[in-house]
Design a protein around this motif. Sequence first.
Motif, PDB file in Angstrom:
ATOM      1  N   ALA A 259     -66.614 -32.354  63.767  1.00  0.00           N
ATOM      2  CA  ALA A 259     -65.833 -33.750  64.013  1.00  0.00           C
ATOM      3  C   ALA A 259     -66.027 -34.169  62.479  1.00  0.00           C
ATOM      4  O   ALA A 259     -64.645 -34.747  61.863  1.00  0.00           O
ATOM      5  N   LEU A 260     -67.198 -34.896  62.381  1.00  0.00           N
ATOM      6  CA  LEU A 260     -67.283 -35.589  61.204  1.00  0.00           C
ATOM      7  C   LEU A 260     -67.005 -34.327  59.664  1.00  0.00           C
ATOM      8  O   LEU A 260     -66.733 -34.857  59.188  1.00  0.00           O
ATOM      9  N   PHE A 261     -67.400 -33.031  60.088  1.00  0.00           N
ATOM     10  CA  PHE A 261     -66.673 -32.401  58.763  1.00  0.00           C
ATOM     11  C   PHE A 261     -65.273 -31.885  58.116  1.00  0.00           C
ATOM     12  O   PHE A 261     -64.873 -32.131  57.435  1.00  0.00           O
ATOM     13  N   ILE A 262     -64.553 -32.197  59.826  1.00  0.00           N
ATOM     14  CA  ILE A 262     -63.568 -32.032  59.608  1.00  0.00           C
ATOM     15  C   ILE A 262     -62.698 -33.150  59.226  1.00  0.00           C
ATOM     16  O   ILE A 262     -61.419 -33.350  58.070  1.00  0.00           O
ATOM     17  N   PHE A 263     -63.385 -34.638  59.186  1.00  0.00           N
ATOM     18  CA  PHE A 263     -62.809 -35.924  59.088  1.00  0.00           C
ATOM     19  C   PHE A 263     -62.564 -35.734  57.631  1.00  0.00           C
ATOM     20  O   PHE A 263     -61.803 -36.187  56.506  1.00  0.00           O
ATOM     21  N   SER A 264     -64.510 -35.196  57.306  1.00  0.00           N
ATOM     22  CA  SER A 264     -64.284 -35.646  55.219  1.00  0.00           C
ATOM     23  C   SER A 264     -63.746 -34.206  54.424  1.00  0.00           C
ATOM     24  O   SER A 264     -62.842 -34.799  53.541  1.00  0.00           O
ATOM     25  N   LEU A 265     -63.306 -33.223  55.279  1.00  0.00           N
ATOM     26  CA  LEU A 265     -62.256 -32.269  54.283  1.00  0.00           C
ATOM     27  C   LEU A 265     -61.170 -32.423  54.190  1.00  0.00           C
ATOM     28  O   LEU A 265     -61.167 -32.209  52.935  1.00  0.00           O
ATOM     29  N   LEU A 266     -60.345 -33.172  55.086  1.00  0.00           N
ATOM     30  CA  LEU A 266     -59.336 -33.345  54.625  1.00  0.00           C
ATOM     31  C   LEU A 266     -59.414 -34.650  54.494  1.00  0.00           C
ATOM     32  O   LEU A 266     -58.648 -34.458  53.670  1.00  0.00           O
ATOM     33  N   VAL A 267     -59.937 -35.114  54.720  1.00  0.00           N
ATOM     34  CA  VAL A 267     -59.920 -36.626  53.884  1.00  0.00           C
ATOM     35  C   VAL A 267     -60.320 -36.943  52.063  1.00  0.00           C
ATOM     36  O   VAL A 267     -59.036 -37.258  51.299  1.00  0.00           O
ATOM     37  N   HIS A 268     -61.137 -35.931  51.879  1.00  0.00           N
ATOM     38  CA  HIS A 268     -61.212 -35.370  50.057  1.00  0.00           C
ATOM     39  C   HIS A 268     -59.906 -35.092  50.182  1.00  0.00           C
ATOM     40  O   HIS A 268     -59.799 -34.820  48.981  1.00  0.00           O
ATOM     41  N   SER A 269     -59.493 -33.439  50.747  1.00  0.00           N
ATOM     42  CA  SER A 269     -58.920 -32.556  50.703  1.00  0.00           C
ATOM     43  C   SER A 269     -57.457 -33.426  49.401  1.00  0.00           C
ATOM     44  O   SER A 269     -56.429 -33.237  48.870  1.00  0.00           O
ATOM     45  N   VAL A 270     -56.779 -34.545  50.474  1.00  0.00           N
ATOM     46  CA  VAL A 270     -56.034 -35.734  50.595  1.00  0.00           C
ATOM     47  C   VAL A 270     -56.083 -36.253  48.820  1.00  0.00           C
ATOM     48  O   VAL A 270     -55.424 -36.736  48.281  1.00  0.00           O
ATOM     49  N   HIS A 271     -57.493 -36.903  49.167  1.00  0.00           N
ATOM     50  CA  HIS A 271     -57.802 -37.358  47.978  1.00  0.00           C
ATOM     51  C   HIS A 271     -57.828 -36.728  46.430  1.00  0.00           C
ATOM     52  O   HIS A 271     -57.223 -36.952  45.620  1.00  0.00           O
ATOM     53  N   TYR A 272     -57.905 -35.384  46.583  1.00  0.00           N
ATOM     54  CA  TYR A 272     -58.010 -34.302  45.065  1.00  0.00           C
ATOM     55  C   TYR A 272     -56.433 -34.245  45.349  1.00  0.00           C
ATOM     56  O   TYR A 272     -55.682 -34.147  44.328  1.00  0.00           O
ATOM     57  N   GLU A 273     -55.886 -33.933  46.109  1.00  0.00           N
ATOM     58  CA  GLU A 273     -53.840 -33.926  45.919  1.00  0.00           C
ATOM     59  C   GLU A 273     -54.060 -35.335  45.175  1.00  0.00           C
ATOM     60  O   GLU A 273     -52.943 -35.247  44.233  1.00  0.00           O
ATOM     61  N   PHE A 274     -53.612 -36.706  45.323  1.00  0.00           N
ATOM     62  CA  PHE A 274     -54.061 -37.761  44.474  1.00  0.00           C
ATOM     63  C   PHE A 274     -54.496 -37.576  43.606  1.00  0.00           C
ATOM     64  O   PHE A 274     -53.390 -38.565  42.509  1.00  0.00           O
ATOM     65  N   SER A 275     -55.616 -38.088  43.359  1.00  0.00           N
ATOM     66  CA  SER A 275     -56.260 -37.305  41.701  1.00  0.00           C
ATOM     67  C   SER A 275     -55.171 -36.553  41.044  1.00  0.00           C
ATOM     68  O   SER A 275     -55.648 -36.460  39.533  1.00  0.00           O
ATOM     69  N   TYR A 276     -55.312 -35.483  40.994  1.00  0.00           N
ATOM     70  CA  TYR A 276     -54.591 -34.365  40.545  1.00  0.00           C
ATOM     71  C   TYR A 276     -52.726 -35.068  39.862  1.00  0.00           C
ATOM     72  O   TYR A 276     -52.421 -35.149  39.225  1.00  0.00           O
ATOM     73  N   TYR A 277     -52.316 -35.595  41.443  1.00  0.00           N
ATOM     74  CA  TYR A 277     -50.970 -36.619  40.667  1.00  0.00           C
ATOM     75  C   TYR A 277     -50.993 -37.270  40.273  1.00  0.00           C
ATOM     76  O   TYR A 277     -50.373 -37.958  38.937  1.00  0.00           O
ATOM     77  N   ASN A 278     -52.447 -38.423  39.791  1.00  0.00           N
ATOM     78  CA  ASN A 278     -52.301 -39.550  39.123  1.00  0.00           C
ATOM     79  C   ASN A 278     -52.697 -38.697  37.084  1.00  0.00           C
ATOM     80  O   ASN A 278     -52.164 -39.082  36.751  1.00  0.00           O
ATOM     81  N   GLU A 279     -53.498 -37.432  37.193  1.00  0.00           N
ATOM     82  CA  GLU A 279     -53.684 -36.704  35.800  1.00  0.00           C
ATOM     83  C   GLU A 279     -51.655 -36.618  35.242  1.00  0.00           C
ATOM     84  O   GLU A 279     -51.948 -36.632  34.582  1.00  0.00           O
ATOM     85  N   GLN A 280     -51.123 -36.048  36.799  1.00  0.00           N
ATOM     86  CA  GLN A 280     -49.790 -35.900  35.807  1.00  0.00           C
ATOM     87  C   GLN A 280     -48.725 -36.920  35.148  1.00  0.00           C
ATOM     88  O   GLN A 280     -48.683 -36.842  34.657  1.00  0.00           O
ATOM     89  N   VAL A 281     -48.822 -37.919  36.882  1.00  0.00           N
ATOM     90  CA  VAL A 281     -48.346 -39.408  35.996  1.00  0.00           C
ATOM     91  C   VAL A 281     -48.881 -40.004  34.378  1.00  0.00           C
ATOM     92  O   VAL A 281     -48.118 -40.501  33.763  1.00  0.00           O
ATOM     93  N   HIS A 282     -50.029 -40.167  35.086  1.00  0.00           N
ATOM     94  CA  HIS A 282     -51.094 -40.255  33.172  1.00  0.00           C
ATOM     95  C   HIS A 282     -50.860 -38.995  32.121  1.00  0.00           C
ATOM     96  O   HIS A 282     -50.424 -39.903  30.626  1.00  0.00           O
ATOM     97  N   SER A 283     -50.027 -38.338  32.065  1.00  0.00           N
ATOM     98  CA  SER A 283     -50.135 -37.156  31.149  1.00  0.00           C
ATOM     99  C   SER A 283     -48.882 -37.029  30.883  1.00  0.00           C
ATOM    100  O   SER A 283     -48.566 -36.338  29.574  1.00  0.00           O
ATOM    101  N   ILE A 284     -47.511 -37.998  31.506  1.00  0.00           N
ATOM    102  CA  ILE A 284     -46.216 -37.430  30.496  1.00  0.00           C
ATOM    103  C   ILE A 284     -45.877 -37.961  29.106  1.00  0.00           C
ATOM    104  O   ILE A 284     -46.581 -39.049  28.650  1.00  0.00           O
ATOM    105  N   LYS A 285     -45.062 -37.009  28.621  1.00  0.00           N
ATOM    106  CA  LYS A 285     -45.388 -37.102  26.898  1.00  0.00           C
ATOM    107  C   LYS A 285     -43.877 -37.323  26.102  1.00  0.00           C
ATOM    108  O   LYS A 285     -43.714 -36.166  27.379  1.00  0.00           O
ATOM    109  N   CYS A 286     -43.892 -37.460  25.622  1.00  0.00           N
ATOM    110  CA  CYS A 286     -42.458 -37.053  25.358  1.00  0.00           C
ATOM    111  C   CYS A 286     -42.002 -36.580  24.087  1.00  0.00           C
ATOM    112  O   CYS A 286     -42.545 -36.786  23.036  1.00  0.00           O
ATOM    113  N   ASN A 287     -41.354 -35.695  24.056  1.00  0.00           N
ATOM    114  CA  ASN A 287     -41.283 -35.001  22.213  1.00  0.00           C
ATOM    115  C   ASN A 287     -39.955 -35.923  21.620  1.00  0.00           C
ATOM    116  O   ASN A 287     -39.228 -36.397  22.219  1.00  0.00           O
ATOM    117  N   GLN A 288     -40.344 -36.439  20.714  1.00  0.00           N
ATOM    118  CA  GLN A 288     -39.624 -37.610  19.619  1.00  0.00           C
ATOM    119  C   GLN A 288     -38.052 -36.894  19.264  1.00  0.00           C
ATOM    120  O   GLN A 288     -36.771 -37.146  19.338  1.00  0.00           O
TER     121      GLN A 288
END
Length: 439
Positions: A259-288
């Motif tokens: 049960a502790l393994f399921i808890f940790s693995l699923l919470v970390h998975s959601v955390h990694y999805e948000f981390s990758y999403y934050n990288e996308q938000v931070h890396s927005i660039k526009c071609n002038q």
Amino acid sequence: MQHIGPKYLLPAFITLPPSVGYIYADEPEMPCEIGELPKKKKPPLADDSETKIDIDEEDLDKDEIDASSDHSGPEEDYKIDSIFYRICAFCFIIGINFYRNRCAKLRCVSANIVLVNCCINLYFIGYVVYLTLTKRFEPERVAISISMSTWILQATLSTLFLAYWQATSTPCKLLKQLYEAHKGVGIHHNRKHLVTILRTFYIVLALTVLYNVSGMFINFFGGKVGYMDEDIPKIFGDRRLFIIVQLANLYCILCWGVALFIFSLLVHSVHYEFSYYNEQVHSIKCNQEHQTDEALCNYLIKLIKVHNRLTECVKRLDDMFNRYAFVMIATIIPTTIFSLFMVFRRPKESFGLELLFSCPLVFFCVFSFFALVNAPSQLHKTIYNTKSALCANTHIWFPYRPNVYHSALAFVCHLDQTNLGVSIWGFAVVSKPLVLTVS
């Protein structure tokens, strides 16, 4: 079922597009470009290909996700990823099989196994409480009895939670919804971290089995380890019959680890999805040279849609784990305190042996507390950092463009959700300030 190499199995509801990678061939190229993210090494696959889950860009309704998950079979959702599929395999080994697509006979056998072990553990806890209340008060005896009984109570409640999660298929639906939210790119980019978590829990479970089996042998041959009250091993009259209680304890402790393994693995998975999403938000660039306000506004709206899907995953994660986190944290604190008392006491006989068997209990308590609060606090911080990543991206705010500015401002208002995360039964969201307060 579709096969992807010898190691990965995907359900029938997941289709593989002809394109490879996380840049999709069917999407039109926007003038507003996204900065390249730091490349991360991918785990070697047998055919050197990468799994991509193709979904529509339209908003996914919660009822549609539930319906599709039920239609495809709840256990099949775990086969999206080989790491998560190992949960089903280990649960099958220890006899936790409450999936609805399993045969009624197998579910009945699992129910009997869980019921018998939980009843024995509850009887043991009640017997310890009875001895504590009826005998003369002795601080050392009472502290050790409470420490051992609360740990068994944690294991018993974890077993019931694990059976309930399987019966309702909640982890399966959550995992499928998480892949549909952002195509699982964050999970694939952080696969090595998830494998490390998996190996860590295997090691902890092995140490737990070794600890309990050693205690069984010592108590079976007349040794006095782990219990200062000599009447506790005589729960069934004969001291040798105490091994029945110890086997029931070991079974529920294994379920506690799963049960502790399921808890940790699923919470970390959601955390990694948000981390990758934050990288996308931070890396927005526009071609002038090809900059268009409309393209940037459309991309911001697309990010809002993805964020909305991810927040739905967080809400389902909280609905699944808020009661479990509350019960575990409420019981782990007294267990840790009284187990520390076991370490620092000075028994007259066999001090070295008592110390040897007290230190692992402290380790298990600290490890479980760390697993319960570390991943949710990281998830809360990552969700909060999305707003900081958007505000810190100067390519969005400068130069001033009314349409882009208003779209970004709407995005900031959408990100202003402070209650997202795993809560303790709705009382408070698990965050780093809360962890410091509880500690």
